[in-house]
Every structure is written in structure tokens, then in C-alpha cells.
Design a protein around this motif. Sequence first.
Motif, PDB file in Angstrom:
ATOM      1  N   GLY A  87      28.204   1.602  -3.960  1.00 19.68           N
ATOM      2  CA  GLY A  87      26.842   1.088  -4.106  1.00 19.68           C
ATOM      3  C   GLY A  87      25.927   2.124  -4.740  1.00 19.68           C
ATOM      4  N   LEU A  88      26.099   3.380  -4.332  1.00 20.62           N
ATOM      5  CA  LEU A  88      25.247   4.448  -4.882  1.00 20.62           C
ATOM      6  C   LEU A  88      25.546   4.678  -6.363  1.00 20.62           C
ATOM      7  CD1 LEU A  88      25.244   6.982  -1.889  1.00 20.62           C
ATOM      8  CD2 LEU A  88      23.361   5.513  -2.678  1.00 20.62           C
ATOM      9  N   VAL A  89      26.833   4.650  -6.709  1.00 15.53           N
ATOM     10  CA  VAL A  89      27.201   4.857  -8.119  1.00 15.53           C
ATOM     11  C   VAL A  89      26.643   3.715  -8.971  1.00 15.53           C
ATOM     12  CG1 VAL A  89      29.110   5.014  -9.763  1.00 15.53           C
ATOM     13  CG2 VAL A  89      29.286   6.164  -7.548  1.00 15.53           C
ATOM     14  N   MET A  90      26.809   2.497  -8.469  1.00 16.24           N
ATOM     15  CA  MET A  90      26.290   1.316  -9.191  1.00 16.24           C
ATOM     16  C   MET A  90      24.774   1.429  -9.373  1.00 16.24           C
ATOM     17  SD  MET A  90      27.138  -1.705 -10.408  1.00 16.24           S
ATOM     18  CE  MET A  90      26.257  -3.150 -10.975  1.00 16.24           C
ATOM     19  N   THR A  91      24.088   1.818  -8.295  1.00 14.05           N
ATOM     20  CA  THR A  91      22.631   1.964  -8.362  1.00 14.05           C
ATOM     21  C   THR A  91      22.246   3.041  -9.379  1.00 14.05           C
ATOM     22  OG1 THR A  91      22.568   1.357  -6.038  1.00 14.05           O
ATOM     23  CG2 THR A  91      20.549   2.286  -6.963  1.00 14.05           C
ATOM     24  N   ALA A  92      23.019   4.108  -9.405  1.00 14.37           N
ATOM     25  CA  ALA A  92      22.727   5.187 -10.347  1.00 14.37           C
ATOM     26  C   ALA A  92      22.844   4.679 -11.791  1.00 14.37           C
ATOM     27  CB  ALA A  92      23.676   6.358 -10.117  1.00 14.37           C
ATOM     28  N   TRP A  93      23.879   3.895 -12.069  1.00 14.53           N
ATOM     29  CA  TRP A  93      24.030   3.298 -13.405  1.00 14.53           C
ATOM     30  C   TRP A  93      22.798   2.483 -13.768  1.00 14.53           C
ATOM     31  CZ3 TRP A  93      27.104   4.013 -17.385  1.00 14.53           C
ATOM     32  CH2 TRP A  93      28.401   4.531 -17.198  1.00 14.53           C
ATOM     33  N   VAL A  94      22.412   1.625 -12.828  1.00 11.14           N
ATOM     34  CA  VAL A  94      21.286   0.725 -13.096  1.00 11.14           C
ATOM     35  C   VAL A  94      20.013   1.519 -13.348  1.00 11.14           C
ATOM     36  CG1 VAL A  94      19.810  -1.056 -12.071  1.00 11.14           C
ATOM     37  CG2 VAL A  94      22.301  -1.221 -11.866  1.00 11.14           C
ATOM     38  N   ILE A  95      19.760   2.515 -12.505  1.00 11.07           N
ATOM     39  CA  ILE A  95      18.537   3.312 -12.665  1.00 11.07           C
ATOM     40  C   ILE A  95      18.557   4.046 -14.007  1.00 11.07           C
ATOM     41  CG2 ILE A  95      17.272   5.319 -11.781  1.00 11.07           C
ATOM     42  CD1 ILE A  95      17.971   4.350  -8.960  1.00 11.07           C
ATOM     43  N   ALA A  96      19.712   4.640 -14.339  1.00 13.20           N
ATOM     44  CA  ALA A  96      19.797   5.391 -15.591  1.00 13.20           C
ATOM     45  C   ALA A  96      19.504   4.498 -16.792  1.00 13.20           C
ATOM     46  CB  ALA A  96      21.187   6.019 -15.721  1.00 13.20           C
ATOM     47  N   LEU A  97      20.133   3.313 -16.817  1.00 12.99           N
ATOM     48  CA  LEU A  97      19.921   2.421 -17.960  1.00 12.99           C
ATOM     49  C   LEU A  97      18.493   1.864 -17.975  1.00 12.99           C
ATOM     50  CD1 LEU A  97      23.380   0.645 -18.037  1.00 12.99           C
ATOM     51  CD2 LEU A  97      22.400   2.079 -19.830  1.00 12.99           C
ATOM     52  N   LEU A  98      17.946   1.594 -16.784  1.00 11.08           N
ATOM     53  CA  LEU A  98      16.563   1.105 -16.724  1.00 11.08           C
ATOM     54  C   LEU A  98      15.592   2.152 -17.254  1.00 11.08           C
ATOM     55  CD1 LEU A  98      16.211  -0.826 -13.326  1.00 11.08           C
ATOM     56  CD2 LEU A  98      15.937  -1.754 -15.635  1.00 11.08           C
ATOM     57  N   VAL A  99      15.851   3.417 -16.926  1.00  9.31           N
ATOM     58  CA  VAL A  99      14.957   4.482 -17.404  1.00  9.31           C
ATOM     59  C   VAL A  99      15.006   4.544 -18.933  1.00  9.31           C
ATOM     60  CG1 VAL A  99      14.634   6.994 -17.503  1.00  9.31           C
ATOM     61  CG2 VAL A  99      14.956   5.857 -15.291  1.00  9.31           C
ATOM     62  N   VAL A 100      16.225   4.500 -19.494  1.00 10.30           N
ATOM     63  CA  VAL A 100      16.351   4.525 -20.961  1.00 10.30           C
ATOM     64  C   VAL A 100      15.621   3.318 -21.562  1.00 10.30           C
ATOM     65  CG1 VAL A 100      17.954   4.383 -22.909  1.00 10.30           C
ATOM     66  CG2 VAL A 100      18.551   5.760 -20.904  1.00 10.30           C
ATOM     67  N   GLY A 101      15.871   2.129 -20.999  1.00  9.17           N
ATOM     68  CA  GLY A 101      15.237   0.906 -21.506  1.00  9.17           C
ATOM     69  C   GLY A 101      13.721   0.988 -21.417  1.00  9.17           C
ATOM     70  N   ALA A 102      13.213   1.511 -20.303  1.00 13.52           N
ATOM     71  CA  ALA A 102      11.761   1.574 -20.099  1.00 13.52           C
ATOM     72  C   ALA A 102      11.122   2.573 -21.056  1.00 13.52           C
ATOM     73  CB  ALA A 102      11.455   1.945 -18.647  1.00 13.52           C
ATOM     74  N   VAL A 103      11.773   3.714 -21.251  1.00 17.16           N
ATOM     75  CA  VAL A 103      11.215   4.729 -22.157  1.00 17.16           C
ATOM     76  C   VAL A 103      11.145   4.157 -23.576  1.00 17.16           C
ATOM     77  CG1 VAL A 103      11.676   6.952 -23.271  1.00 17.16           C
ATOM     78  CG2 VAL A 103      11.870   6.735 -20.783  1.00 17.16           C
ATOM     79  N   LEU A 104      12.226   3.487 -24.002  1.00 22.76           N
ATOM     80  CA  LEU A 104      12.235   2.896 -25.348  1.00 22.76           C
ATOM     81  C   LEU A 104      11.152   1.825 -25.464  1.00 22.76           C
ATOM     82  CD1 LEU A 104      16.066   2.562 -26.032  1.00 22.76           C
ATOM     83  CD2 LEU A 104      14.447   4.081 -27.181  1.00 22.76           C
ATOM     84  N   PHE A 105      11.050   0.974 -24.459  1.00 28.88           N
ATOM     85  CA  PHE A 105      10.076  -0.125 -24.494  1.00 28.88           C
ATOM     86  C   PHE A 105       8.648   0.414 -24.538  1.00 28.88           C
ATOM     87  CE2 PHE A 105       7.594  -3.578 -22.405  1.00 28.88           C
ATOM     88  CZ  PHE A 105       7.887  -4.583 -23.307  1.00 28.88           C
TER      89      PHE A 105
END
Lengths: 237, 249
Positions: B226-244
Motif C-alpha cells: 500500500g505504501l509503495v502504491m501510494t508513493a507511485w501515485v504521489i510521485a506522478l501526481l506531483v509531476v502532473g501538478a507541477v506541469l499543469f
Amino acid sequence: MITIDRISKTKSRTQILHEVTFEARPGRVTGFLGPNGAGKTSTLRILLGLDRPQSGTALICGRRYQKLDRPLLTVGALLDGSGAHRARTARAHLRWVAASNGLPDSRADEVLEVVGLTGDARKRAGRFSLGMSRRLGLATALLGDPAVLVLDEPVNGLDPAGIRWMREFLRDSAAQGRTVLLSSHLMGELAETADDVIVIDKGRIVIQGGLADVIGDHRTLEDAFFELTATEAGGPW
Amino acid sequence: MSPVRAELRKLLGLPTAWVGLVLGTLTAPVVLLLNAPYTRRAIAAGTLTDTSDLGLRDLGIGLIGPIVLGVIVVSSEYTSTGQDAPGARQLTATLAAVPDRLRLLVAKATALVLVVAAQAAVTTAATLTLTQVLYGEHAPAPAPARVVAAILYWTLTALLAYAIALISRNGIVPLTLLIINSSVVSVSYLLTKVTDLASYLPDIVGAQMFIGSADFPVEIAPVTAGLVMTAWVIALLVVGAVLFERRDV
């Protein structure tokens, strides 16, 4: 009140705006005139926080658009198209926009009536004609009964009756004290509507002032425009 | 709160969202039903002895629902609104209404999580109830924590799809990537044959949040998964948010 102060913008290594500076005042229709590609839309998009300038500021009532809390209550904007997803009905589109700024659902039907789309409220935006899309876009802009209107080529795609209606609507809005800024490449149209005129060419403001001042010694706004922009281009058209 | 309400309306007003809702909710129970004769025979013949994953195991196929929902929350903003104005998109209206981009992204994510968590709860309940009806005492009811983990996995998958769509700014890339990977050929699963590191890819590690035994090359504890999955999601969300946040619309 709209204040654009020394806005510069570079896109794909080409400078498209050079220190663009002008004001649009309450109670007046300000026409933003220029040929296609001169930088009108780019300037308006920066004003609305959609694009970012390299330098300079664009303020509405003294604040950046991004800093407005419920922006639709201050500014109504009409850009390209209606902004409605084609699968949505006109009413559904207006309702979500209203909800985003805490406005009641009833505003949707009110603005549909203003722009004459009441009968098309349940029609999907994807099936709208160009003229209907413009009207829906304008309806969206009017949801919050804003004091400032920013309209990019508002008469594009309208039929003669629609153009006349838009002209009167804009004049009335200014008469009620609103700040109206509209861009256009149609000089005849602007000469009929605008109190103040700003002419932009190749990303630079070439002249601004009252309609009569801009026309100056020329016969029409069109003559003045070609004289001004041809000078900029360094030769006759 | 207003932006969240608006985003819920926008999402549920899209026909594609309902495709995602219906497909995602029905696929797992239907697959369970279709597999029932085979599974019954396997239990009777004694070839299927570990029945602790029955039901939960089939939830993976329903992920098409959260994937579609996560993607269209973003891609519907970038779809052209009409032939008359090819460059015109709903995103213009969206940002005119909510110009604070971070606030907009949070509102979108909140609406998505609400819808997907509800869908996941309904689907999980339906699938597990059906498992009880079909197999009775052969299928022990899973621990509540595993059920919660399954719902959480669905929600995280939706957010993952949302983040990838934010980065790619369209629906085709993330839908193709995620749906093929979750239903047709699991590239991630094939990669686990090459390297154990692939076990930490989101869809492989995420499943271990609630599926115990199964044939995973590297066994990862549910909480770690669960923690690894959450880390993936957070990492990709941060990249997506910075780009947006940085891009011109």
C-alpha cells in the motif's frame, strides 16, 4: 477597470508581445484592434491567467485574475468557442460553471434567456451552430453578472441579426457602467461599437485613445488602421 | 466546496463516465459468475485448495472503471469543443471559473476519489456477496482490512490514471497504456519475469494490498504494498501538478 502593464511574451523563441500596455475603463467599450496574429488573443489569455507572460502585469480591478476568489462575479470572459464539452447540454454546462462559483442553478436559465437560447437549453453543445456556441459562451460569461467583460472576437460567426444584437448588448453593458474590452479584426464593426480603440500590430501597441483621436485626420478607422500598421511594416500594403 | 461540487457535476454529466461506472461495477461480478462452473469443479476435484482469494481475485478486471474515470476527469477538459473552433476546449471555461490551478486539481481529485470509492465499495460488496452465494463455506469471508485495502487500491488506481492523464494531456495514451496493461497483456507482469524490481510497479504491487497468496514473484506485505502504491501515485501526481501549474493552457 483593466490595467495591462508592459506585458512581454515569448512563444517558441519568437517574441509575440512587446511591452503591451493599455487600460480599459468602466462605462466604456474598449476595442482591441489588430490583424490576425497581432497578439490580441495572447494578450487576453494572459489577462485571464490562461497563459503566462515573461514580464509585466495584467490586473482586473487591481488584482491578478488568478487571485480572484469567485472570479465569475467580477469578470465575464468569452474566448474561442463556447467552452462547453460537446456531450453536455447548454443548461448542464451553465449549471456546473454556476456551481463552481457558488451561484444557484436558476442563473443558468436566466442567462440562457438573455442570449436567446431558452429553447435550446436541453440541446447538446456539440450540436450547436457557430453562432449558438458564441451565444452560449456569452451566457457563461454573464452567469456572475460581472462588472468586467472580456470578449475575444465576439461577433465571429454571428449572423447580421446576431451582430446587431451583440453591438447593442455591449453598448448597454457599458452604459450600465461595465468595463467592456473586446478584440476584433473587423474595423467597421469596432467603429460602430467602441468608445476607445487600441491598435496592436506584430505584438506592439501602435496607437491608443478615443475613437475620434485614433481616426484623427483619416476618413475612417480602417484608413487609420492601414496607415498605422503599414508604417510599422515599413511599406505600403 | 463549490469547486468540488462543480467537478462532481462535470464528471457525472459525461456519458463516458457512466460507461466507466457501469463497466467497472459489473465486470468483476460477471466474470465471477462466468468462472463459477470451472471454479466449482476445481474445488470439487481438489485442485483449488486455497480459496481465500476467491472473489477479491476477480476485482482486478473491474479496474477499467476507475481507470476510465481517472482519465476522463482530465481528458474531457482537453477535448476540442467543436469543429468551428478546433483549439477551443472546456479547460478554458474551467480555469475561468477556478483560476487557482492547484485548487482546481485538488477539487478534481476529491470528486474522483468520492466517485471511485463509492463504486469500489459497491463492486467489492457485490463481488464478495456473490462469492458467498456461489461457494458458501468453501469461500471464507475475507478480513475487513483486505476489503478496505481493495477499495483503497481502486481509488489509488483512479488517481494514478488521473496523474498520467495530467502529464499526457489527453485520454488516448493513458487509456491505452492502463487498460491494455490491466486486461489484455500485463506488460508489468511480463517484466516481473525479467527482473524482480518490476514487482514494485504500481499494478503488481497494488494487487498485493489485498490479494494474499497468488503467484507473485516477490512477496510484499500488504501494508508495504500500500505504501509503495501510494508513493507511485504521489510521485506522478506531483509531476502532473507541477506541469499543469506551469503550462500555458
